[in-house]
Design an enzyme around this catalytic site. Structure first.
Site, PDB file in Angstrom:
ATOM      1  CG  ASP A 146      33.472  52.447  20.575  1.00  0.00           C
ATOM      2  OD1 ASP A 146      33.796  53.642  20.630  1.00  0.00           O
ATOM      3  OD2 ASP A 146      33.319  51.832  19.509  1.00  0.00           O
TER       4      ASP A 146
ATOM      5  CG  ASP B 277      38.636  51.090  19.305  1.00  0.00           C
ATOM      6  OD1 ASP B 277      39.051  49.913  19.253  1.00  0.00           O
ATOM      7  OD2 ASP B 277      37.583  51.456  18.775  1.00  0.00           O
TER       8      ASP B 277
ATOM      9  CE  LYS C  13      41.793  42.976  13.819  1.00  0.00           C
ATOM     10  NZ  LYS C  13      41.507  43.540  15.157  1.00  0.00           N
TER      11      LYS C  13
ATOM     12  CG  ASP D  66      35.331  47.471  21.078  1.00  0.00           C
ATOM     13  OD1 ASP D  66      34.729  48.506  20.769  1.00  0.00           O
ATOM     14  OD2 ASP D  66      36.002  46.800  20.277  1.00  0.00           O
TER      15      ASP D  66
ATOM     16  CB  SER E  75      41.158  44.350  18.825  1.00  0.00           C
ATOM     17  OG  SER E  75      41.062  45.690  19.288  1.00  0.00           O
TER      18      SER E  75
ATOM     19  CE1 TYR F 234      39.061  43.281  10.635  1.00  0.00           C
ATOM     20  CE2 TYR F 234      39.329  45.657  10.604  1.00  0.00           C
ATOM     21  CZ  TYR F 234      39.118  44.490  11.309  1.00  0.00           C
ATOM     22  OH  TYR F 234      38.964  44.517  12.669  1.00  0.00           O
TER      23      TYR F 234
END
Length: 560
Positions: A197, A142, A258, A144, A131, A267
């Site tokens: 992450d 968060d 989303k 990635d 995202s 989702y």
């Protein structure tokens, strides 16, 4: 009738088309991957019938623009558009992380005895995806981020040991955990309060450019399978952004879809619904085929397209290269969606018969609501209303998970959720249908930290299911591959709608803002590692069973 304004003509066409859902059916050409799967017929011969007022193009265009603006305002009100402060905070975190990675590469190069003449060239970098990489994050999202390192920096010793300890020693880093030997090995931590992450990809070079081209064969030559899988997220993101005609419009569409998917309970990849990559590809597919359409028109088209989509025909972004779609097995995914970075890789999917039905139903609902977009009393908020589980179902399976503390609860819930598909399929076998509500509830009256799931079941079939037998079956599935993961307790029961807590639709979901589940293994027989006296982190030794397997071999898992 002729129109000087092309966009106005497009709006008239769309309004006419959506008011004739039975006369408009997608035509498919399964042979070519880049074929235009959906073709809409033109129903603007008499728009006055459909609109209820004289077809003044200026009025129609103004109303359509107002609908787009009101939808953007809904996104702002929902906190889905990040402010400048949030964006700067994330940029600073990534910049700091990049500097740590470069320092880490230099440290490893010295430890490995790299010749001095090459030391100054040794480097690594951080690439973002998900995202954040697509630009659709918000204050609770968060990051990635992919760590890309040179050939001499190994994942087992240098990434999970050296870099881990360098990060753990920084005051900005907290709650750091490792998951080793998973499909996509990674570290998970908070950096300045932002959850990150961090998987690892190892390229066969000494120097990694800051914004390395992940499509350049020079950098991809002879890389290992783990690095290839780690790179797939970045490659998919960049492919999508390259293929869409207008990135800002695509981002707006994806934010809307989303929000819709989360509110309507479709989702949650582990529970058989969509993941972020699925919705990104679907949104890009619509944007690519309608480059001149506005935001509200694209939302209208998206719901119409996938409400009538001839599944299991795969959704494939057009990349100007014709490739045949050739399934290798008879068993196919319910809703195959191809990764745009690879012609033969498909987004990982856990979709089952029940979740397929739920997704299709929600697409149809979205289509029926948005086809009246120009109606005076149209309201976007109705599209985003939360799914009314307590009113929809009279029977629920209650899954109660608890542990002695919050950390162990997170590990336990994550492990059980990775096995949810087994339970879902079993309930389908017994009852024919199950709607797994992704929301995590908490019982504040219980003595131990807990998470509760309520899954909707068909009314009037309580006599067809034994909660004890289903619980026994599911516990066996949970125990398989459990090894020494921190465990808690699980209790499964069948409850009726009136037995749900009061205001069930408004129960406060367990908040885990900026955090994802991390599975940690307590290793009773620690393995010997390469002597690194300064760096000895506690890492998971095995997590290969933590991610659900893809049961569709012709559609290899590659993220989602």
């Amino acid at each position: 009738m002729e129109f000087d304004n092309f966009e106005t003509q497009l709006i008239i066409d769309l309004i006419g088309a959506v008011n004739h859902p039975l006369s408009c059916r997608p035509t498919t050409q399964i042979g070519l991957a880049n074929s235009n799967i959906t073709q809409f017929r033109d129903f603007n011969q008499n728009p006055q019938i459909f609109l209820g007022f004289p077809p003044n193009p200026d009025v129609i265009l103004r109303m359509e623009i107002e609908r787009s603006m009101s939808l953007l305002q809904v996104m702002v009100n929902e906190g889905l558009v990040p402010c400048g402060e949030e964006e700067m905070k994330r940029r600073n975190a990534i910049d700091k992380l990049k500097k740590i990675v470069v320092e880490w590469v230099k440290t490893v190069a010295n430890q490995r005895g790299l010749p001095k003449k090459y030391l100054k060239f040794a480097s690594g970098t951080i690439l973002t995806y998900g995202s954040y990489g697509l630009g659709v994050y918000n204050s609770e999202s968060d990051i990635d981020a992919l760590c890309v390192g040179p050939y001499f920096a190994t994942i087992a010793e240098d990434f999970f040991i050296v870099l881990h300890s360098m990060l753990a020693s920084r005051p900005q880093v907290s709650e750091i955990h490792c998951v080793k030997d998973a499909k996509v090995p990674l570290m998970r931590f908070k950096f300045d309060g932002i959850s990150i992450d961090l998987p690892y990809a190892r390229l066969k070079v000494i120097s990694i450019p800051e914004n390395v081209d992940v499509f350049n064969p020079f950098f991809l030559k002879n890389i290992d399978d783990t690095s290839w899988k780690s790179l797939s997220g970045v490659r998919a993101n960049r492919s999508i952004l390259h293929l869409v005609p207008n990135i800002e419009v695509f981002q707006a569409v994806l934010r809307c879809i989303k929000l819709w998917a989360k509110r309507r309970g479709v989702y949650a990849n582990l529970l058989g619904f969509f993941g972020g990559i699925h919705l990104a590809v679907l949104s890009a597919f619509i944007c690519q085929r309608h480059p001149s359409a506005s935001l509200s028109a694209l939302i209208l088209i998206l719901f119409k397209t996938f409400a009538l989509w001839p599944w299991p025909t795969p959704v494939i972004l057009q990349d100007q290269i014709a490739r045949p779609f050739i399934p290798t097995h008879d068993k196919v995914s319910w809703m195959p969606i191809q990764l745009p970075c690879s012609p033969y890789e498909f987004c990982h999917s856990n979709i089952t018969r029940s979740t397929f039905y739920k997704i299709r139903t929600e697409f149809l609902r979205g289509h029926m609501l948005t086809k009246d977009m120009l109606s005076p009393d149209f309201d976007w908020n109705i599209l985003f209303e939360p799914f009314p589980y307590a009113r929809k179902y009279g029977l629920f399976v209650k899954i109660f998970l608890s542990a002695c503390d919050k950390d162990e609860l997170g590990d336990w819930v994550g492990w059980v959720k990775s096995r949810f598909r087994c339970l879902l399929v079993k309930l389908e076998e017994l009852l024919g249908f199950c709607d797994p509500n992704p929301t995590e509830y908490v019982d504040t009256d219980a003595s131990e930290p807990n998470v509760i799931f309520y899954w909707g079941l068909p009314t009037g079939r309580a006599d067809l299911i034994s909660a004890d037998l289903v619980e026994e079956y599911f516990l066996k599935s949970i125990d398989h591959g459990l090894n020494q993961v921190s465990t808690g307790t699980m209790k499964l029961s069948i409850v009726k709608a009136y037995q749900l807590p009061k205001k069930a639709d408004q129960l406060t979901a367990l908040e885990r803002k900026n955090s994802k589940t991390c599975w940690r293994v307590v290793d009773g027989n620690p393995k010997k590692t390469v002597p690194q006296p300064k760096y000895k982190p506690h890492c998971a030794e095995s997590a290969s069973d933590y991610l659900p397997t893809n049961e569709n071999p012709e559609f290899p898992s590659a993220g989602g």
